[in-house]
Design an enzyme around this catalytic site. Structure first.
Site, PDB file in Angstrom:
ATOM      1  CG  HIS A   1      -1.968   1.112   1.361  1.00 41.93           C
ATOM      2  ND1 HIS A   1      -2.954   0.901   1.593  1.00 41.93           N
ATOM      3  CD2 HIS A   1      -1.565   2.579   1.123  1.00 41.93           C
ATOM      4  CE1 HIS A   1      -3.860   2.178   1.611  1.00 41.93           C
ATOM      5  NE2 HIS A   1      -2.853   3.146   1.313  1.00 41.93           N
TER       6      HIS A   1
ATOM      7  CG  HIS B   1      -0.749   7.134  -0.999  1.00 38.37           C
ATOM      8  ND1 HIS B   1      -1.949   7.449  -1.531  1.00 38.37           N
ATOM      9  CD2 HIS B   1      -1.123   6.387   0.288  1.00 38.37           C
ATOM     10  CE1 HIS B   1      -2.890   6.942  -0.933  1.00 38.37           C
ATOM     11  NE2 HIS B   1      -2.377   6.358   0.245  1.00 38.37           N
TER      12      HIS B   1
ATOM     13  CE  LYS C   1      -7.928   2.270  -0.710  1.00 36.15           C
ATOM     14  NZ  LYS C   1      -6.568   2.540   0.082  1.00 36.15           N
TER      15      LYS C   1
ATOM     16  CG  HIS D   1      -9.870   4.300   3.524  1.00 31.09           C
ATOM     17  ND1 HIS D   1      -8.711   4.926   3.558  1.00 31.09           N
ATOM     18  CD2 HIS D   1     -10.505   4.723   4.728  1.00 31.09           C
ATOM     19  CE1 HIS D   1      -8.770   5.824   4.679  1.00 31.09           C
ATOM     20  NE2 HIS D   1      -9.778   5.864   5.205  1.00 31.09           N
TER      21      HIS D   1
ATOM     22  CG  HIS E   1      -4.851   2.054   5.755  1.00 28.44           C
ATOM     23  ND1 HIS E   1      -6.177   2.043   6.220  1.00 28.44           N
ATOM     24  CD2 HIS E   1      -4.614   2.807   4.596  1.00 28.44           C
ATOM     25  CE1 HIS E   1      -6.786   2.665   5.205  1.00 28.44           C
ATOM     26  NE2 HIS E   1      -6.031   3.148   4.342  1.00 28.44           N
TER      27      HIS E   1
ATOM     28  CG  ASP F   1      -1.582   4.818   3.992  1.00 21.93           C
ATOM     29  OD1 ASP F   1      -1.497   5.032   2.976  1.00 21.93           O
ATOM     30  OD2 ASP F   1      -2.618   5.109   4.884  1.00 21.93           O
TER      31      ASP F   1
END
Ligand code: DOR
Ligand code: ZN
Length: 351
Positions: free
Chosen positions: A14, A16, A100, A137, A175, A248
């Protein structure tokens, strides 16, 4: 005393990476230690179609340092207009490894996410048929639900009903931050896994709020009480293959973090492996680090573990990390675990 540890090269399930100047600056930070990463699609505008993902992947490949084999595993951002056929085609073409789900309004750039779950039923059923994982999420966004309860309420009101309504759907609880998340993941034997971030193994909500507000510890889902952090640590070091690393790591420039309405995200790509080695050593579980960072994730995603290895070494003097990394968009503060880091990644070897 253990002073070196060689493990299969880790992956980040995970991550970004953003785009443009930020991508150019942060991609090398992940590529240094990680073999692969599941890339979050919450760009502006989001990565919604197979062709968006293919183009974004090219930009990531171009941002890798020379000679790097770092492999981005792409995801699509699920919207109420997502076409099941486009998803299936992107999967067949090997362009995407997951989809996602952001509940609309849950976090950074989630405005195009899902409000009405009936409207994504067709996509989820198609994904269950073809075995494509859904990364979730897991927070409700209702104003009347306390922000510290949003994960537990999501599991009960949304995730469990959604999984029951879509048999065979493979789900990653992203997460997780609560004992409730740990328990739910442990209660299901097949088709469910959970990622845990580096920072949620280290911080509880006091880090954010006690002694002044600390924006660099603010992320979503927000860190919870100490008992939840301890439950996450226990899960991470347990050897249970349902739990694996998803950092994350989410870079925002300092001006965007340090303002009246600061962005959510902790940037951990650079020092994650040092922090994790320390956490696992403190727990007497260094022998479980490789499972968490390098084996359980590929197992769930049905991919081979990386062929090559990294070696962590422990030195008496703490490793020095920069406070910030500098990007064309501005400085990004590196996550500070508030304990000295003695482990560093020393050496990579192939084979
Ligand atoms: O803290 C977070 N930051 N949580 C998310 O879910 C999104 C991420 C981001 O994109 O900045
Ligand atoms: Zn994220």
């Amino acid at each position: 005393m253990t002073t070196t540890l060689t493990i299969r090269r880790p992956d980040d399930w995970h991550l970004h990476l953003r785009d443009g100047e930020m991508l150019a600056a942060v991609c090398p930070e992940s590529a240094r230690h990680f073999g692969r990463a599941i890339i979050m699609p919450n760009l502006v505008p989001p990565v919604v179609t197979g062709s968006d993902a293919a183009r974004y992947k090219e930009r990531i490949l171009a941002a890798r340092p020379a000679g790097s084999d770092f492999t981005p595993l792409m995801t699509l951002y699920l919207t109420e207009d997502t076409d099941p056929e486009d998803v299936a085609q992107a999967h067949r073409d090997g362009i995407v490894q997951a989809v996602k789900l952001y509940p609309a309004g849950a976090t950074t750039n989630s405005a195009s996410g899902v409000r009405n779950f009936d409207r994504v039923r067709g996509v989820l059923e198609r994904m269950a048929e073809i075995g494509l994982p859904l990364c979730v999420h897991g927070e409700v966004t209702d104003d009347d639900v306390d922000i510290f309860d949003r994960e537990a309420v999501f599991i009960e009101r949304v995730l469990d009903p959604l999984r029951r309504a879509t048999p065979g759907l493979r789900v990653v609880m992203e997460h997780i931050t609560t004992a409730d998340g740990v328990e739910y993941a442990q209660s299901v034997d097949e088709d469910l896994a959970a990622t845990i971030t580096t920072h949620h193994l280290v911080i509880n909500r006091n880090f954010i709020l006690a002694g002044g507000i600390k924006p660099h510890y603010y992320c979503l889902p927000v860190a919870k009480r100490e008992r939840h952090r301890l439950a996450l640590r226990k899960a991470a070091i347990s050897g249970d293959a349902r739990f694996f690393l998803g950092t994350d790591s989410a870079p925002h420039t300092d001006p965007l973090k340090e303002q009246a309405c600061g962005c959510a995200g902790c940037f951990t790509a650079t020092n994650t492996m040092s922090i994790l080695a320390q956490v696992f050593e403190d727990e007497g579980a260094l022998h479980r680090l490789e499972g968490f960072t390098s084996r359980h994730g590929p197992g769930f995603y049905k991919l081979p573990v990386n062929d090559d290895t990294i070696t962590l070494t422990k030195s008496n003097t703490p490793v020095d990390y920069p406070d910030k990394i500098h990007t064309g968009d501005g400085p990004v503060t590196l996550f500070d675990p508030q304990f000295p880091l003695h482990w560093s990644v020393a050496d990579a070897s192939s084979g």
